[in-house]
Write a protein that holds these residues in place. Sequence first.
Motif, PDB file in Angstrom:
ATOM      1  N   THR A  11       0.841  -1.184   0.000  1.00  0.00           N
ATOM      2  CA  THR A  11       0.000   0.000   0.000  1.00  0.00           C
ATOM      3  C   THR A  11       0.883   1.243   0.000  1.00  0.00           C
ATOM      4  O   THR A  11       2.089   1.170   0.271  1.00  0.00           O
ATOM      5  CB  THR A  11      -0.916   0.025   1.227  1.00  0.00           C
ATOM      6  OG1 THR A  11      -0.096   0.139   2.412  1.00  0.00           O
ATOM      7  CG2 THR A  11      -1.742  -1.254   1.312  1.00  0.00           C
ATOM      8  N   THR A  12       0.272   2.374  -0.286  1.00  0.00           N
ATOM      9  CA  THR A  12       1.033   3.624  -0.272  1.00  0.00           C
ATOM     10  C   THR A  12       1.613   3.879   1.115  1.00  0.00           C
ATOM     11  O   THR A  12       2.781   4.289   1.250  1.00  0.00           O
ATOM     12  CB  THR A  12       0.123   4.801  -0.682  1.00  0.00           C
ATOM     13  OG1 THR A  12      -0.392   4.563  -1.990  1.00  0.00           O
ATOM     14  CG2 THR A  12       0.887   6.116  -0.667  1.00  0.00           C
ATOM     15  N   LYS A  13       0.836   3.623   2.151  1.00  0.00           N
ATOM     16  CA  LYS A  13       1.319   3.831   3.524  1.00  0.00           C
ATOM     17  C   LYS A  13       2.505   2.925   3.821  1.00  0.00           C
ATOM     18  O   LYS A  13       3.484   3.346   4.464  1.00  0.00           O
ATOM     19  CB  LYS A  13       0.181   3.573   4.507  1.00  0.00           C
ATOM     20  CG  LYS A  13       0.550   3.865   5.956  1.00  0.00           C
ATOM     21  CD  LYS A  13      -0.639   3.657   6.871  1.00  0.00           C
ATOM     22  CE  LYS A  13      -0.268   3.955   8.325  1.00  0.00           C
ATOM     23  NZ  LYS A  13      -1.434   3.748   9.232  1.00  0.00           N
ATOM     24  N   GLU A  14       2.443   1.668   3.350  1.00  0.00           N
ATOM     25  CA  GLU A  14       3.563   0.748   3.568  1.00  0.00           C
ATOM     26  C   GLU A  14       4.811   1.216   2.823  1.00  0.00           C
ATOM     27  O   GLU A  14       5.925   1.158   3.363  1.00  0.00           O
ATOM     28  CB  GLU A  14       3.160  -0.652   3.106  1.00  0.00           C
ATOM     29  CG  GLU A  14       2.159  -1.329   4.019  1.00  0.00           C
ATOM     30  CD  GLU A  14       1.673  -2.650   3.465  1.00  0.00           C
ATOM     31  OE1 GLU A  14       1.369  -3.558   4.256  1.00  0.00           O
ATOM     32  OE2 GLU A  14       1.596  -2.774   2.211  1.00  0.00           O
ATOM     33  N   PHE A  15       4.619   1.676   1.597  1.00  0.00           N
ATOM     34  CA  PHE A  15       5.754   2.193   0.836  1.00  0.00           C
ATOM     35  C   PHE A  15       6.442   3.340   1.578  1.00  0.00           C
ATOM     36  O   PHE A  15       7.674   3.394   1.665  1.00  0.00           O
ATOM     37  CB  PHE A  15       5.299   2.686  -0.538  1.00  0.00           C
ATOM     38  CG  PHE A  15       5.535   1.698  -1.645  1.00  0.00           C
ATOM     39  CD1 PHE A  15       6.809   1.286  -1.960  1.00  0.00           C
ATOM     40  CD2 PHE A  15       4.474   1.195  -2.386  1.00  0.00           C
ATOM     41  CE1 PHE A  15       7.036   0.387  -2.991  1.00  0.00           C
ATOM     42  CE2 PHE A  15       4.679   0.293  -3.419  1.00  0.00           C
ATOM     43  CZ  PHE A  15       5.967  -0.110  -3.712  1.00  0.00           C
ATOM     44  N   LEU A  16       5.646   4.265   2.109  1.00  0.00           N
ATOM     45  CA  LEU A  16       6.212   5.463   2.745  1.00  0.00           C
ATOM     46  C   LEU A  16       6.912   5.145   4.060  1.00  0.00           C
ATOM     47  O   LEU A  16       7.591   6.014   4.617  1.00  0.00           O
ATOM     48  CB  LEU A  16       5.111   6.508   2.964  1.00  0.00           C
ATOM     49  CG  LEU A  16       4.436   7.018   1.681  1.00  0.00           C
ATOM     50  CD1 LEU A  16       3.419   8.091   2.000  1.00  0.00           C
ATOM     51  CD2 LEU A  16       5.473   7.557   0.697  1.00  0.00           C
ATOM     52  N   ASN A  17       6.752   3.944   4.563  1.00  0.00           N
ATOM     53  CA  ASN A  17       7.476   3.522   5.764  1.00  0.00           C
ATOM     54  C   ASN A  17       8.668   2.623   5.417  1.00  0.00           C
ATOM     55  O   ASN A  17       9.255   2.001   6.300  1.00  0.00           O
ATOM     56  CB  ASN A  17       6.529   2.780   6.720  1.00  0.00           C
ATOM     57  CG  ASN A  17       5.542   3.706   7.383  1.00  0.00           C
ATOM     58  OD1 ASN A  17       5.879   4.839   7.729  1.00  0.00           O
ATOM     59  ND2 ASN A  17       4.304   3.242   7.548  1.00  0.00           N
ATOM     60  N   MET A  18       9.017   2.546   4.128  1.00  0.00           N
ATOM     61  CA  MET A  18      10.087   1.673   3.666  1.00  0.00           C
ATOM     62  C   MET A  18      11.175   2.491   2.982  1.00  0.00           C
ATOM     63  O   MET A  18      10.996   3.676   2.685  1.00  0.00           O
ATOM     64  CB  MET A  18       9.533   0.634   2.675  1.00  0.00           C
ATOM     65  CG  MET A  18       8.488  -0.297   3.237  1.00  0.00           C
ATOM     66  SD  MET A  18       7.559  -1.170   1.942  1.00  0.00           S
ATOM     67  CE  MET A  18       8.869  -1.936   1.000  1.00  0.00           C
ATOM     68  N   THR A  19      12.312   1.835   2.732  1.00  0.00           N
ATOM     69  CA  THR A  19      13.370   2.409   1.900  1.00  0.00           C
ATOM     70  C   THR A  19      13.476   1.576   0.629  1.00  0.00           C
ATOM     71  O   THR A  19      12.923   0.464   0.549  1.00  0.00           O
ATOM     72  CB  THR A  19      14.726   2.429   2.619  1.00  0.00           C
ATOM     73  OG1 THR A  19      15.216   1.076   2.735  1.00  0.00           O
ATOM     74  CG2 THR A  19      14.604   3.051   4.004  1.00  0.00           C
ATOM     75  N   VAL A  20      14.208   2.093  -0.344  1.00  0.00           N
ATOM     76  CA  VAL A  20      14.343   1.364  -1.596  1.00  0.00           C
ATOM     77  C   VAL A  20      15.117   0.066  -1.413  1.00  0.00           C
ATOM     78  O   VAL A  20      15.035  -0.837  -2.258  1.00  0.00           O
ATOM     79  CB  VAL A  20      15.026   2.246  -2.665  1.00  0.00           C
ATOM     80  CG1 VAL A  20      14.121   3.385  -3.081  1.00  0.00           C
ATOM     81  CG2 VAL A  20      16.352   2.787  -2.174  1.00  0.00           C
ATOM     82  N   LEU A  21      15.869  -0.050  -0.322  1.00  0.00           N
ATOM     83  CA  LEU A  21      16.571  -1.311  -0.054  1.00  0.00           C
ATOM     84  C   LEU A  21      15.602  -2.429   0.286  1.00  0.00           C
ATOM     85  O   LEU A  21      15.904  -3.610   0.080  1.00  0.00           O
ATOM     86  CB  LEU A  21      17.566  -1.128   1.089  1.00  0.00           C
ATOM     87  CG  LEU A  21      18.772  -0.214   0.824  1.00  0.00           C
ATOM     88  CD1 LEU A  21      19.605  -0.062   2.085  1.00  0.00           C
ATOM     89  CD2 LEU A  21      19.623  -0.762  -0.316  1.00  0.00           C
ATOM     90  N   ASP A  22      14.424  -2.065   0.806  1.00  0.00           N
ATOM     91  CA  ASP A  22      13.472  -3.076   1.251  1.00  0.00           C
ATOM     92  C   ASP A  22      12.839  -3.838   0.100  1.00  0.00           C
ATOM     93  O   ASP A  22      12.256  -4.906   0.318  1.00  0.00           O
ATOM     94  CB  ASP A  22      12.378  -2.429   2.109  1.00  0.00           C
ATOM     95  CG  ASP A  22      12.927  -1.847   3.399  1.00  0.00           C
ATOM     96  OD1 ASP A  22      13.892  -2.429   3.921  1.00  0.00           O
ATOM     97  OD2 ASP A  22      12.408  -0.819   3.863  1.00  0.00           O
TER      98      ASP A  22
END
Length: 568
Positions: free
Chosen positions: A255-266
């Motif tokens: 989800t967008t919320k999950e993306f915004l709590n992640m880094t591109v390494l994830d």
Amino acid sequence: MAAKTAALYVVISAAWILYSDTVITWIAHDVESLRFLSSVKGLFFVVVTGLLLLLHLRRSFSAISDADYRADNARLESAGAREALRVSEDRWKLVVGNIRDYAVYLLDALGRVASWNEGARRIFGFAPEEIIGQPFDILFTKAACDDGVPRAELRKALETGEAESESTRIRKDGSQVITRTITSALHASDGTLRGYVEIVQDITERRRALDALKESEARYRYLFEANPQPMWVYRGSDLRFLAVNSAAVAHYGYTTKEFLNMTVLDIRPPEDRARFRESLEKQNDSVLRNVGLLCHRTKDGKIIDVHITANAMFFGGEPAQLVLVKDVTEQLQAERNLKHSHAQLLALTNALQQSMEEERSRIAREIHDDLGQRYAALNMDLALLARHIGHVTDPAMRATALQDISTSRKLLDEVVESTRKIIRDLRPEVLDSLGLVSGIAWQAAETERRHGIRCATDLPAFELPADPRVSTAIFRIAQEALMNVVRHSGATEVRISLSQVNGSFRLEVGDNGRGMKPEDREKLNSFGLLGMRERAFALGGTFEIHSSPGSGTRLVVSVPMTTSQEQS
């Protein structure tokens, strides 16, 4: 003050005159005493009167001096104030009058223009003599005047001391200008309203640029959100996602919320993260970077191949990267399948060509061994028959028979020669017995003998060792190239060269014929060209054609001198 002093003096004198003699009469008992007391009374009156007059004069002079001093001070203060006012006005005119980027002007208490600087003339187009004394409503649109906007600005400035606004004003030529205005109320020391001062800035270009920027941002926001390919923005300092589009959400499963709590390494496999960090350290400062192929991991753990294009930008005032992602998993798999199929096809082609060469050799041997013996037997039978016919007594019959035998022997010789030609075409004996160089020289000579096209050769002086499959492929390519020259080029001369370059055979065949159009090289029915190309590719070689209409054709083939088992 003088009237009060005179009245007091009259009262005191009258009382003194009326009562002093009575008092003296009471005191004096004889004439001498009466005369003495009368003298003292008169002297006392004179002294007191003098003292009163002296006191009055001193007070009068003091008052006059104070009044003169105050008058003088007032005159001095008034002159200083006028001079200070003049200096202040001069400074105002010098400073404000020369300001060009801002309109600064004074309004009286009724809202009429009282002063007009150079900036106001530049922004609004009015000269001072054209607008001073006019209501400042002239600077507003008719709609604004109808809505009472000018007077509302003055009321707000009067109530709050200062009013700030952005509005559309009117120039002298009727064009509109977008302005930012600060209006301040001016009061005298006693609180009386003296007027207003307005500072106006022309923000037309800034507003247009801002509107254009907003439109551009909206357009790019739409392109970002509506792009069918996944896109995101991540912060350069900590690699955290700052924005993602709906395609990224749908493609990766977060989800967008999950993306915004992640880094591109994830979203990268663990084994790929170190390589990604290395690529970040090596990246240059170019705005647009073709990052290339990477592996990503979706939320369900699926590994996908992606092609990344990154663009440096600022997002929220911070350095960031705008990333466009193209999933090439299926494309790469299709390419791998195509390469595998092509490799299989080359292997099959190579096997078929090898099988064909073996079959050609077998057929040539059988023709040579079987038909050769039969031709020899027939020739011997015809010779024996000719000897027996010599015993025939009838001369005419003998002559006829001998003629028929001679014709049959000539026909048999032609059949033998034709058979030998077929054997050479199937598998040139010179290629097996002498080698590739001799085989190409023989083929060039045959082409010149049969078709009258001059064949110039540039061949090594000695045979070059080569894999039999390679020498066969080179020979067949040269043979097919010469046949194409004969059939299609209309050439009168052909040049053939063979050399060894960096472990490969390099064959060149060039003619002075009519040449080829580029589209002719890719025709599906160009089986001769296709066959030569496939022979070269099957052995890991290259195949080039250089040609243009009217300039002849040059064919260049390069094939490794040895082949691996995998290519066979």
